[in-house]
Write an enzyme that holds these catalytic residues in place. Structure first.
Site, PDB file in Angstrom:
ATOM      1  N   LEU A   1      11.565  27.391  57.056  1.00  0.00           N
ATOM      2  CA  LEU A   1      11.440  27.917  55.692  1.00  0.00           C
ATOM      3  C   LEU A   1      11.406  26.609  54.934  1.00  0.00           C
ATOM      4  O   LEU A   1      12.149  26.072  54.160  1.00  0.00           O
ATOM      5  CB  LEU A   1      12.608  28.683  55.095  1.00  0.00           C
ATOM      6  CG  LEU A   1      12.525  29.406  53.875  1.00  0.00           C
ATOM      7  CD1 LEU A   1      13.557  30.316  53.761  1.00  0.00           C
ATOM      8  CD2 LEU A   1      12.439  28.700  52.436  1.00  0.00           C
TER       9      LEU A   1
ATOM     10  N   GLU B   1       7.990  25.040  52.541  1.00  0.00           N
ATOM     11  CA  GLU B   1       6.455  25.477  52.358  1.00  0.00           C
ATOM     12  C   GLU B   1       5.706  23.875  52.411  1.00  0.00           C
ATOM     13  O   GLU B   1       4.609  23.774  52.965  1.00  0.00           O
ATOM     14  CB  GLU B   1       6.437  26.154  51.043  1.00  0.00           C
ATOM     15  CG  GLU B   1       6.268  27.486  51.170  1.00  0.00           C
ATOM     16  CD  GLU B   1       8.139  27.788  50.977  1.00  0.00           C
ATOM     17  OE1 GLU B   1       8.442  29.040  51.188  1.00  0.00           O
ATOM     18  OE2 GLU B   1       9.038  26.974  50.847  1.00  0.00           O
TER      19      GLU B   1
ATOM     20  N   HIS C   1       8.394  37.952  43.049  1.00  0.00           N
ATOM     21  CA  HIS C   1       7.397  38.421  44.053  1.00  0.00           C
ATOM     22  C   HIS C   1       6.333  38.996  43.341  1.00  0.00           C
ATOM     23  O   HIS C   1       5.793  39.952  44.173  1.00  0.00           O
ATOM     24  CB  HIS C   1       8.444  39.420  44.952  1.00  0.00           C
ATOM     25  CG  HIS C   1       9.485  38.784  45.766  1.00  0.00           C
ATOM     26  ND1 HIS C   1      10.546  38.467  44.962  1.00  0.00           N
ATOM     27  CD2 HIS C   1       9.702  38.577  47.090  1.00  0.00           C
ATOM     28  CE1 HIS C   1      11.360  38.013  45.961  1.00  0.00           C
ATOM     29  NE2 HIS C   1      10.840  37.858  47.284  1.00  0.00           N
TER      30      HIS C   1
END
Length: 657
Positions: free
Chosen positions: A394, A396, A463
């Site tokens: 995890l 990016e 999200h």
């Protein structure tokens, strides 16, 4: 200072001396030129030459090195001509970056040197990608990347070391610990006794060396390289040294206790190695002086040639042209079509692109066995294997940096953001590395970043964002936003074929709600071309993504109106010709997008129309965007947030103008 000359011949020891003293003499000349105003800035590595020189000597000439400000020894040991280096430092067109970068912020593919950016940490992740490329090609090569002790405080340091450890990558992370990050001492930088202690936390080997001892640096990096290649493991090296001048010349050294300069002057890497050569009888004092005189003469000759500046003729067209690497021609669709959902068209495009480009690597969180958060990559692991369909930690930023590193070695990458919102964690790599690297030194960034985006599914503030406008302002990025299954597949294939960085936005609400005919065979849809979905006489709606379906739905429900709909499909590059033709058709234009109104991409379109198509307008250009709030979770609040809820009001207002 003890010098271990094991397995090093006399001739090597002499050549090492020349490699060490040459950057010192160059620096002394550059400091003089700086005072004369002939170069504008200088980051001095005086006192640290043994690290850059010794480490470069230990690497093969075709292994990538990612240096920093104070690593002149990397460039000189890789035999980069001083004349051209000087042209680079003066910002001349003949330099390595055509005057677009100063100092050491440039790279050179022929010399296997990757240019740094001022943010320092991101290059550690690029080294991961280069090492991954070597691993995939089964090449016996390692990658060497530099950072300072200050850079170890950046999140990228953790991400890059963690990825290298998890993926078993042959990377040498070399920390130059000179005691100060500009003016901040190590006592305010970290609390561990030594930085090499961090290695154990990543499950990698670590070693601390005397950074002023040329042979110790050389022997250590050479051993680390052999270990990294044979074991396919990363290594962390902490090289202790001292910076004898300021961070750069303008910053000075008043913050450093004077006694430190006295202590470290006794450990000067050049004088210590000279004493060793004299004591061992390898070189006489006269021979040392003769070599220095020869090098100084060579430096003067090259400086004289490098200081001959030529008048620059600025060429706007050339500047814009160098922003992107040339793109391949479209691959037009042939054969039969099949009804496919939006999500299946994307998956189909990924699969066919993997077949079309054997050097394409897919990376992202949970994209392997699990098939990704939206199951788009499901089944690709079985077909193409874990080497090409890679689950990532995890992190990016490190993965985006690794994608750029892969590009340096001829690979293509697709990086999936689990949600477009999470791209903020990798923002620096995108806007400062991927976007700028071709303009800076002609290096492709062959990376596609897939961005599941948008609201309408009750996913709340983190999200659901439509954040395409973050990237349309960044020169060097292409931004693609399809609305149909046919375009989703064709544009994704085109993005992957393109050697430039592409932000590929996929609306989550369209994944399983929209279907359409899609060509079965591999094809590409040209990036930068809008599509006129329907002609109209009363009003033109210019939109993209989910806005296309809102516009079509509205037009279907209001057939008394003649509404033209232009689907942009690509935001950067933008199809200005299609926009002008659409404006001309009706004289009344509504720009519709899901993104929040203020600063949304619709403002750019409206401004361009006002500037270039004013004579075609019968009313002001209007924008319809979502509320200037975060995306709410509750369905009724989300519906009110979205631009669709205000579409009718804006259209009626525009029609009555």
């Amino acid at each position: 200072m003890y010098f271990d000359r094991s397995n090093i011949s006399r001739d090597q020891l002499l050549s090492f001396y020349q490699a060490l003293v040459y950057p010192r003499l160059v620096e002394e000349k550059m400091l003089l030129l700086l005072r004369q105003g002939k170069i504008s800035k200088w980051f001095s590595g005086i006192g640290q030459e043994a690290i850059a020189t010794g480490a470069t000597l230990a690497m093969d000439a075709d292994e990538w090195i990612l240096p920093l400000h104070r690593n002149l020894g990397v460039f000189t040991t890789r035999h980069m001509p001083l004349e051209k280096l000087l042209q680079q430092w003066q910002g001349q067109e003949e330099g390595y970056s055509k005057g677009r970068e100063r100092s050491f912020h440039f790279g050179s593919r022929p010399h296997f040197i990757c240019g740094m950016i001022s943010h320092l940490g991101p290059q550690l992740s690029i080294a991961d990608g280069i090492a991954l490329a070597h691993k995939l090609k089964k090449e016996n090569k390692a990658t060497l990347t530099f950072t300072g002790e200050g850079g170890t405080s950046e999140g990228e340091f953790h991400e890059a070391l963690n990825v290298a450890a998890v993926w078993d990558l042959p990377v040498i992370f070399l920390v130059e610990n000179n005691g100060y990050a500009l003016s901040t001492p190590v006592s305010e930088q970290y609390r561990c006794a030594s930085l090499v202690e961090k290695a154990i936390g990543y499950g990698m080997e670590g070693v601390q060396v005397d950074g002023n001892n040329l042979l110790e640096v050389y022997q250590t990096v050479k051993t680390a390289r052999e270990y990294a290649i044979s074991q396919q493991k990363p290594v962390l090296i902490e090289a202790l040294t001292f910076r004898m001048r300021g961070h750069e010349e303008a910053s000075g050294t008043k913050y450093v206790p004077p006694e430190l300069f006295e202590q470290w002057a006794q450990k000067d890497p050049v004088s210590q190695y000279e004493q060793f050569l004299l004591q061992e009888g390898i070189m006489t004092a006269d021979e040392q002086q003769q070599l220095k005189d020869t090098l100084k003469h060579r430096i003067e000759e090259e400086v004289a040639k490098g200081l001959v500046s030529k008048p620059r003729k600025t060429d706007t067209a050339a500047e814009l042209q160098d922003l992107f690497a040339p793109t391949p021609p479209p691959h037009y669709p042939i054969g039969k079509t099949t009804e496919k959902r939006f999500i299946d068209a994307i998956s189909d495009g990924l699969r066919q692109s993997m077949e079309e480009f054997p050097q394409l690597i897919l990376m992202g969180q949970d994209i392997s066995t699990y098939g990704g958060a939206f199951k788009i990559t499901e089944g690709l692991l079985d077909k193409f294997g874990a080497a090409r369909v890679r689950n990532t930690p995890l992190c990016e930023s490190a993965i985006l940096g690794a994608a750029l590193g892969l590009s340096l070695e001829g690979f293509k990458s697709m990086v999936e953001m689990q949600f477009a919102d999470f791209v903020s964690c990798g923002f620096n790599q995108i806007v400062n590395n991927l976007a700028k690297i071709h303009y800076r030194w002609g290096q492709n960034a062959d990376v596609v970043i897939r961005m599941p985006t948008g609201a309408g599914v009750g996913a709340g503030p983190f999200h659901s964002q439509s954040n395409e406008a973050w990237f349309t302002h960044v020169p060097g990025l292409k931004v693609v936003y399809p609305s149909s299954p046919e375009d989703a597949k064709g544009l994704l294939n085109a993005a992957i074929a393109d050697p430039n960085p592409v932000m590929f936005f996929e609306h989550k609400a369209l994944y399983r709600s929209i279907s359409g005919l899609v060509p079965d065979e591999y094809y590409t849809t040209e990036i930068g071309k809008a599509r006129l979905l329907q002609s109209g006489e009363d009003i033109t709606i210019i939109t993209y993504g989910a806005g296309v379906h809102w516009a079509r739905e509205y037009a279907a429900d209001h057939q008394e109106l003649s509404i033209g709909i232009l689907d942009l499909r690509t935001l950067i590059p933008l199809d200005y010709s299609a926009i002008q033709q659409s404006v001309s058709a009706t004289g009344k234009v509504l720009v519709l997008h899901e993104d929040t109104l203020t600063g949304g991409f619709g403002a750019e379109i409206a401004a361009w129309i006002g500037e270039h198509c004013f004579h075609l307008l019968d009313a002001p250009v209007m924008r319809c965007g979502s509320l200037d709030t975060p995306v709410p979770f509750a369905i009724d609040l989300e519906k009110n947030f979205l631009a669709k809820s205000r579409l009718d009001t804006h259209i009626r207002q525009l029609l009555t103008w």
